[in-house]
Design an enzyme around this catalytic site. Structure first.
Site, PDB file in Angstrom:
ATOM      1  N   CYS A  65       0.877  -1.173   0.000  1.00 30.97           N
ATOM      2  CA  CYS A  65       0.000   0.000   0.000  1.00 30.97           C
ATOM      3  C   CYS A  65       0.919   1.228   0.000  1.00 30.97           C
ATOM      4  O   CYS A  65       2.124   1.091  -0.189  1.00 30.97           O
ATOM      5  CB  CYS A  65      -0.969  -0.018   1.181  1.00 30.97           C
ATOM      6  SG  CYS A  65      -0.256   0.206   2.828  1.00 30.97           S
ATOM      7  N   HIS A  98      13.069 -14.910  13.295  1.00 31.17           N
ATOM      8  CA  HIS A  98      12.762 -14.871  14.724  1.00 31.17           C
ATOM      9  C   HIS A  98      11.267 -14.888  15.021  1.00 31.17           C
ATOM     10  O   HIS A  98      10.869 -15.387  16.074  1.00 31.17           O
ATOM     11  CB  HIS A  98      13.361 -13.621  15.359  1.00 31.17           C
ATOM     12  CG  HIS A  98      14.852 -13.643  15.394  1.00 31.17           C
ATOM     13  ND1 HIS A  98      15.575 -12.770  16.170  1.00 31.17           N
ATOM     14  CD2 HIS A  98      15.769 -14.407  14.760  1.00 31.17           C
ATOM     15  CE1 HIS A  98      16.872 -12.996  16.016  1.00 31.17           C
ATOM     16  NE2 HIS A  98      17.002 -13.987  15.149  1.00 31.17           N
TER      17      HIS A  98
END
Length: 150
Positions: A65, A98
């Site tokens: 966007c 992670h």
């Protein structure tokens, strides 16, 4: 399969994103849009990408966007979707390694074509480390989702 979608402002990075996905030898699930001629709201596109992942039609997604912020917020409301806005390569790989990020959000007004391609490639190459503290943290995130639902 990578679910890919753009709102009317994000579409300017369309060719760059698809080129990066192809360069990494992934297939793209094109969820539109192809032009900026009609306004398209980012929450609608985020839902399409998120649901494609939830249904197993795609493993990951890329949403673009104007700023990347709205797409990230909207996609992260979908259970099981871990979306993040990334404007640097470290975040694009660390978010996967992670945090098991499964949707990369980009801002077309923030990153240019070359950086967008680098971020997509980095995102696609990264793998969740798993185990230990990373798995424990993801369980805590899942618990937050459960708490919010009930």
């Amino acid at each position: 399969m990578i679910a890919v979608s753009f709102d009317h402002r994000g579409v300017i990075l369309r060719d760059a994103v698809f080129a990066a996905i192809a360069a990494e030898e992934h297939q793209a699930l094109d969820l539109g849009v192809a032009t900026d001629a009609v306004r398209v709201d980012y929450p609608d596109k985020a839902l399409e990408v998120g649901m494609a992942i939830r249904r197993g039609e795609a493993d990951r997604g890329v949403l673009v966007c104007g700023s990347g912020v709205g797409a990230s917020i909207a996609a992260s409301k979908i259970p099981g979707i871990r979306a993040a806005i990334c404007h640097d390569a470290y975040s694009a790989h660390q978010g996967v390694e992670h945090d098991d990020m499964n949707v990369l959000c980009l801002g077309s007004e923030i990153v240019g074509r070359e950086l967008a391609q680098e971020l997509v490639r980095t995102f696609l190459r990264a793998r969740f480390i798993g185990g230990g503290r990373y798995a424990d943290r993801l369980e805590k995130v899942a618990e937050l989702e459960r708490m919010a639902d009930g």
